[in-house]
Scaffold this motif. Sequence first.
Motif, PDB file in Angstrom:
ATOM      1  N   ARG A 215      12.655  11.178  25.398  1.00  0.00           N
ATOM      2  CA  ARG A 215      12.272  10.048  24.571  1.00  0.00           C
ATOM      3  C   ARG A 215      10.870   9.493  24.822  1.00  0.00           C
ATOM      4  NH1 ARG A 215      16.956   8.382  21.829  1.00  0.00           N
ATOM      5  NH2 ARG A 215      17.700  10.449  21.276  1.00  0.00           N
ATOM      6  N   THR A 216      10.175  10.038  25.812  1.00  0.00           N
ATOM      7  CA  THR A 216       8.800   9.583  26.016  1.00  0.00           C
ATOM      8  C   THR A 216       7.879  10.800  26.016  1.00  0.00           C
ATOM      9  OG1 THR A 216       8.647   9.797  28.405  1.00  0.00           O
ATOM     10  CG2 THR A 216       9.686   7.801  27.571  1.00  0.00           C
ATOM     11  N   ALA A 217       6.602  10.532  26.040  1.00  0.00           N
ATOM     12  CA  ALA A 217       5.623  11.618  26.007  1.00  0.00           C
ATOM     13  C   ALA A 217       5.361  12.177  27.400  1.00  0.00           C
ATOM     14  CB  ALA A 217       4.324  11.110  25.396  1.00  0.00           C
ATOM     15  N   LEU A 220       5.378  15.992  27.693  1.00  0.00           N
ATOM     16  CA  LEU A 220       4.196  16.590  27.048  1.00  0.00           C
ATOM     17  C   LEU A 220       2.967  16.438  27.932  1.00  0.00           C
ATOM     18  CD1 LEU A 220       2.787  17.763  24.504  1.00  0.00           C
ATOM     19  CD2 LEU A 220       2.466  15.409  23.753  1.00  0.00           C
ATOM     20  N   PHE A 221       2.770  15.218  28.456  1.00  0.00           N
ATOM     21  CA  PHE A 221       1.573  14.950  29.256  1.00  0.00           C
ATOM     22  C   PHE A 221       1.591  15.754  30.552  1.00  0.00           C
ATOM     23  CE2 PHE A 221       0.669  10.458  27.371  1.00  0.00           C
ATOM     24  CZ  PHE A 221       0.462  11.050  26.147  1.00  0.00           C
ATOM     25  N   ARG A 233      -7.730  15.633  30.024  1.00  0.00           N
ATOM     26  CA  ARG A 233      -8.535  14.418  30.216  1.00  0.00           C
ATOM     27  C   ARG A 233      -9.426  14.195  29.000  1.00  0.00           C
ATOM     28  NH1 ARG A 233     -13.187  12.263  33.091  1.00  0.00           N
ATOM     29  NH2 ARG A 233     -14.169  14.299  33.305  1.00  0.00           N
ATOM     30  N   ALA A 235      -8.765  14.887  26.069  1.00  0.00           N
ATOM     31  CA  ALA A 235      -7.959  14.424  24.936  1.00  0.00           C
ATOM     32  C   ALA A 235      -7.556  12.966  25.118  1.00  0.00           C
ATOM     33  CB  ALA A 235      -6.732  15.303  24.769  1.00  0.00           C
ATOM     34  N   GLY A 236      -8.120  12.314  26.142  1.00  0.00           N
ATOM     35  CA  GLY A 236      -7.892  10.883  26.313  1.00  0.00           C
ATOM     36  C   GLY A 236      -6.664  10.537  27.121  1.00  0.00           C
ATOM     37  N   ILE A 237      -6.156  11.498  27.877  1.00  0.00           N
ATOM     38  CA  ILE A 237      -4.989  11.222  28.714  1.00  0.00           C
ATOM     39  C   ILE A 237      -5.465  11.134  30.155  1.00  0.00           C
ATOM     40  CG2 ILE A 237      -2.846  12.208  29.575  1.00  0.00           C
ATOM     41  CD1 ILE A 237      -2.777  13.516  26.650  1.00  0.00           C
ATOM     42  N   LYS A 296       5.106  24.582  31.617  1.00  0.00           N
ATOM     43  CA  LYS A 296       6.479  24.354  31.168  1.00  0.00           C
ATOM     44  C   LYS A 296       7.411  24.125  32.352  1.00  0.00           C
ATOM     45  CE  LYS A 296       5.977  25.265  26.702  1.00  0.00           C
ATOM     46  NZ  LYS A 296       5.528  26.530  26.131  1.00  0.00           N
TER      47      LYS A 296
ATOM     48  N   PRO B 332     -12.778   9.128  28.653  1.00  0.00           N
ATOM     49  CA  PRO B 332     -12.485   9.565  27.289  1.00  0.00           C
ATOM     50  C   PRO B 332     -11.483   8.655  26.585  1.00  0.00           C
ATOM     51  CG  PRO B 332     -12.558  11.460  28.729  1.00  0.00           C
ATOM     52  CD  PRO B 332     -12.692  10.247  29.604  1.00  0.00           C
ATOM     53  N   SER B 333     -10.512   8.119  27.341  1.00  0.00           N
ATOM     54  CA  SER B 333      -9.518   7.299  26.649  1.00  0.00           C
ATOM     55  C   SER B 333     -10.148   6.001  26.131  1.00  0.00           C
ATOM     56  CB  SER B 333      -8.299   7.025  27.536  1.00  0.00           C
ATOM     57  OG  SER B 333      -8.678   6.552  28.781  1.00  0.00           O
ATOM     58  N   ILE B 336     -11.853   7.026  22.925  1.00  0.00           N
ATOM     59  CA  ILE B 336     -10.912   7.269  21.832  1.00  0.00           C
ATOM     60  C   ILE B 336     -10.422   5.954  21.257  1.00  0.00           C
ATOM     61  CG2 ILE B 336      -8.621   8.202  21.293  1.00  0.00           C
ATOM     62  CD1 ILE B 336      -9.272  10.358  23.471  1.00  0.00           C
ATOM     63  N   LEU B 356       0.781  25.414  25.234  1.00  0.00           N
ATOM     64  CA  LEU B 356       1.551  24.482  24.400  1.00  0.00           C
ATOM     65  C   LEU B 356       1.482  24.948  22.946  1.00  0.00           C
ATOM     66  CD1 LEU B 356       0.815  20.912  25.819  1.00  0.00           C
ATOM     67  CD2 LEU B 356       2.701  22.443  26.315  1.00  0.00           C
ATOM     68  N   GLU B 360       2.141  20.570  19.503  1.00  0.00           N
ATOM     69  CA  GLU B 360       1.845  19.726  20.662  1.00  0.00           C
ATOM     70  C   GLU B 360       0.344  19.549  20.842  1.00  0.00           C
ATOM     71  OE1 GLU B 360       5.540  20.485  23.680  1.00  0.00           O
ATOM     72  OE2 GLU B 360       4.296  22.195  23.166  1.00  0.00           O
ATOM     73  N   ILE B 363      -0.884  16.898  18.198  1.00  0.00           N
ATOM     74  CA  ILE B 363      -0.569  15.471  18.386  1.00  0.00           C
ATOM     75  C   ILE B 363      -1.058  14.934  19.725  1.00  0.00           C
ATOM     76  CG2 ILE B 363       1.486  15.565  16.921  1.00  0.00           C
ATOM     77  CD1 ILE B 363       2.853  15.147  19.926  1.00  0.00           C
ATOM     78  N   LEU B 364      -1.628  15.791  20.579  1.00  0.00           N
ATOM     79  CA  LEU B 364      -1.913  15.377  21.958  1.00  0.00           C
ATOM     80  C   LEU B 364      -2.796  14.130  22.057  1.00  0.00           C
ATOM     81  CD1 LEU B 364      -1.288  16.237  24.855  1.00  0.00           C
ATOM     82  CD2 LEU B 364      -3.422  17.500  24.859  1.00  0.00           C
ATOM     83  N   ALA B 365      -3.922  14.131  21.349  1.00  0.00           N
ATOM     84  CA  ALA B 365      -4.845  13.001  21.482  1.00  0.00           C
ATOM     85  C   ALA B 365      -4.245  11.739  20.853  1.00  0.00           C
ATOM     86  CB  ALA B 365      -6.183  13.327  20.833  1.00  0.00           C
ATOM     87  N   GLN B 367      -1.043  11.023  20.634  1.00  0.00           N
ATOM     88  CA  GLN B 367      -0.037  10.558  21.578  1.00  0.00           C
ATOM     89  C   GLN B 367      -0.705   9.922  22.788  1.00  0.00           C
ATOM     90  OE1 GLN B 367       3.563  10.807  21.190  1.00  0.00           O
ATOM     91  NE2 GLN B 367       3.155   9.232  22.684  1.00  0.00           N
ATOM     92  N   GLY B 368      -1.821  10.490  23.220  1.00  0.00           N
ATOM     93  CA  GLY B 368      -2.554   9.930  24.347  1.00  0.00           C
ATOM     94  C   GLY B 368      -2.980   8.502  24.066  1.00  0.00           C
ATOM     95  N   GLY B 371       0.082   6.215  24.204  1.00  0.00           N
ATOM     96  CA  GLY B 371       0.638   6.002  25.538  1.00  0.00           C
ATOM     97  C   GLY B 371       1.939   6.753  25.719  1.00  0.00           C
ATOM     98  N   ILE B 372       2.466   6.672  26.945  1.00  0.00           N
ATOM     99  CA  ILE B 372       3.647   7.464  27.275  1.00  0.00           C
ATOM    100  C   ILE B 372       4.899   6.953  26.572  1.00  0.00           C
ATOM    101  CG2 ILE B 372       5.284   7.885  29.150  1.00  0.00           C
ATOM    102  CD1 ILE B 372       3.081   8.587  30.936  1.00  0.00           C
ATOM    103  N   MET B 373       5.052   5.636  26.508  1.00  0.00           N
ATOM    104  CA  MET B 373       6.325   5.096  26.038  1.00  0.00           C
ATOM    105  C   MET B 373       6.519   5.225  24.533  1.00  0.00           C
ATOM    106  SD  MET B 373       7.632   4.665  28.820  1.00  0.00           S
ATOM    107  CE  MET B 373       9.252   4.046  28.371  1.00  0.00           C
ATOM    108  N   TYR B 375       6.568   7.335  22.173  1.00  0.00           N
ATOM    109  CA  TYR B 375       6.581   8.765  21.849  1.00  0.00           C
ATOM    110  C   TYR B 375       6.824   8.945  20.356  1.00  0.00           C
ATOM    111  CZ  TYR B 375       7.590  13.705  22.723  1.00  0.00           C
ATOM    112  OH  TYR B 375       7.567  15.076  22.769  1.00  0.00           O
ATOM    113  N   ARG B 418      -6.454  17.969  15.932  1.00  0.00           N
ATOM    114  CA  ARG B 418      -6.101  17.032  16.993  1.00  0.00           C
ATOM    115  C   ARG B 418      -6.901  15.741  16.855  1.00  0.00           C
ATOM    116  NH1 ARG B 418      -7.321  18.789  23.038  1.00  0.00           N
ATOM    117  NH2 ARG B 418      -5.573  20.182  22.694  1.00  0.00           N
TER     118      ARG B 418
END
Lengths: 362, 505
Positions: A215-217, A220-221, A233, A235-237, A296, B332-333, B336, B356, B360, B363-365, B367-368, B371-373, B375, B418
């Motif tokens: 249910r969360t990302a 994926l991250f 990084r 990609a802003g994560i 994975k 970078p965040s 963005i 990936l 995936e 949608i990566l950027a 989703q970035g 945030g994590i929650m 989704y 992306r």
Amino acid sequence: MAGLKLKNIMGKIAGFFTAASRSGLLWPVIFFGLILLVNALINPGFFDIEIKDGRLSGSLIDIMNRSSYIILLAIGMTFVVATAGIDISVGAVVAISAAVSAYLIGGTLVVENGVQQYVSFMPMPVAIIAALLIATALGMWNGLLISRMGLQPIIATLILMVAGRGIAQLITSGQIITIYYKPFFFIGGGYLFGIPFSIYIVAAVLAVVMFLKKRTALGLFIQSVGINKTATRFAGINSSNIILWVYAFSGFCAGIVGLLVCSNNKSADGNNAGYNMELDAILAVVLGGTSLAGGKFYIMGSVIGGLIIQSLTTTIFSIKEIKPEANLVVKAVIVFVVCLIQSESFRKKVAGVIFLREKKSL
Amino acid sequence: MADLKPIVEMKGVKKSFPGVQALSGVDFRLFEGEIHAIMGQNGAGKSTLIKILTGVYKADGGSIVYCGTQCRFRTPLEAQKKGISTVYQEVNLCPNLSVAENIFIGREPRRFGMIDWNKINSESEKLLKRLNVSIDVTKLLSSYSVAIQQMVAIARVLCISSRVLILDEPTSSLDEQEVNELFEVLNKLKSEGMAILFVTHFLDQVYRITDRITVFRNGTFVGEYLTKDLPRVELIFKMVGKDISAMSAMPQKCLENVSDNKEIDSLLEIKGMKKHGSMNEFSLDVQKGEVLGFAGLLGSGRTETARLIFGIDKPDQGECLVKNELKNISSPSDAIELGLAFCPEDRKTEGIIDELSVRENIILALQGSLGIMKYLPRKKQDKIADEYIKALGIKTADAECEVRTLSGGNQQKVLLARWLATKPSLLILDEPTRGIDVGAKFEIQEFVMSHCKEGMSIIFISSELEEVIRVSSRVAVFRDRQKISELSGNDLKEEKIMHTIAGGQ
């Protein structure tokens, strides 16, 4: 007609296999099934579960109960491995967590009027929370060294692996602290509705983790960081923070195991608590199908990996023909074979040899 | 020449990968003493054909005749032993070893069980001499230019028995002079009777050196032509399979658009930014809906500037204003969040997450930034992925394919998707068309123009001046880690930019 039916069934089986292999669980499940099968052949009562004194008992329950340490550590380790890291300090963190909880609960036997009183130095919840917090903080220490200082994961966690045992011994003043506070024994040795309490703990942690993954990302991250940290990084994560928290969580899992070990042994031994557990945890993750190269990851695979290791140990002990001194060698050989078969390139090679032979004979 | 027997003849070669038919029955002939180019867009099947010929892949069908006998190589080593030498796109040499060691690595001649260094060095010199190169072969490879390294790579695969030489994009990292040297060598080898297969995206080079061209499109065989009988326009037409007049009309569209938007406020303004050892002090601004080009040689500071703007590197000093407000971009965040996006130059190590799926990666950027929650629900993800796969024409079996199975141009489109998914107001594209064929290049240029029309600003970095001029309304010129000039209007000519880069303002 019958042929058609057979075809249908075969199709269904094939479908199941493709689905299972896509989820990464195919091989772990097959091996676990094989081990159970071997056990059932040796010991006809293997699958029996009976109720004794209101508690379920039987080999399966036993294996599940005993594998809870490995499984908990393996769950934390899975995330670490998915980020292309490794945490070899979890065994030491188990020892520290055990030492902290034992120290805070206190090792005094109090007898009043000939009746044992259960007295704890600090309230039990405080001891539990403190042990978990310290374990998590130690995990964060690993994470900081790796994500902020750029240390190699194996080196960073090696530091804590070596130092951790020393810290644990300092906390217990070099002694083995024995605990006499009965309520604490419930965590690692108690039963709830006839099932060992440690199984509930594993189930709870697993449920939370599976929820987060679905249910969360987070999943994926973590995968993204494990496959390509730089691109992630860009990609802003925040790759560094993800790495930090992954190690913190591994520390937290080790903290829980420390509590279980301490509670189950009714003592804390800085030298031996959690000894070599990191290796079993890593092995469980690998058996579960997660590659040490990162990317994975398969939480359920790691759980089954833990069950495989524990049931293997139990099985080897139960086969009388294997001498006790040969146990470790037999276990190593089986693990080696399992790892070989799981390796895709090895399977391809074997398939290639067989295929070539067929061609030549034609 | 038609009467000669070809040294390599492939007929009806088929190859499919999961979900994609890479080659559906193509033919290919290669003669001794000719230089032959395989042309086609990315994903047309050029690399697949080469890999089948050299034994990397196994063909699903078709026949290969080499030197008059039917054969099928199982490994690249086998092909090499039989005389097919291949230099792949990525030069796999070890810069920290000597030239001679690089040439003989893995097959060192031995004497009494020990490596025979004298022989290695003398043989290396001999091999290089054949390629018109005389250098000290005991020196480290890294002490020589990329061109020499390229020659070393060729020397390594050539042996006396070599009859076919395959070069996959050998010139992509060479400058004009170095290309000339390489071509001289190729002509020499050709006169010695070598059959040379040459893959490149540079049309000029194809017309300068090749004798014959085979064109593929989407895994099918379009035709085999003598180079002198095939005009360029027709070649492009055959590769792309659509009319070219629509493409040449593009530059005008862009310029119109710029004059419309002149009055609109600045989107990004950088004042006095610098970073020691990476970029000297510079200032620049980007208007809303404009394309700002960056021109300059490799290492002139183009990419460094982009990295500073996007918060990848931290500047020592300087201000950054986004929509006239002072902002601090330290990662970078941050960038963005302010509506910036950055497609890096090195797609493989800084762009795609190769294991990936396409979905995936797309949608990566986005989703970035959520945030994590928060989704994105799976249905939403599928919708976004499918939308961009369609809009950008990404060639993939479905959104769940691993992105590494896609061709270079399609990976680049996944990266574009992306960033588009984050709805940026400024998109920085660093060499978005490198290593991409003509068709995809046009598509990406077209894409740039259509998006700036909708109000998106773009910083377009490219080594190809012609391309920068085509898409940009203004061009910032870089040299030696310094922004030296800004050109616009009538100054936007290839010649003028070159003079500026050369320092003859």
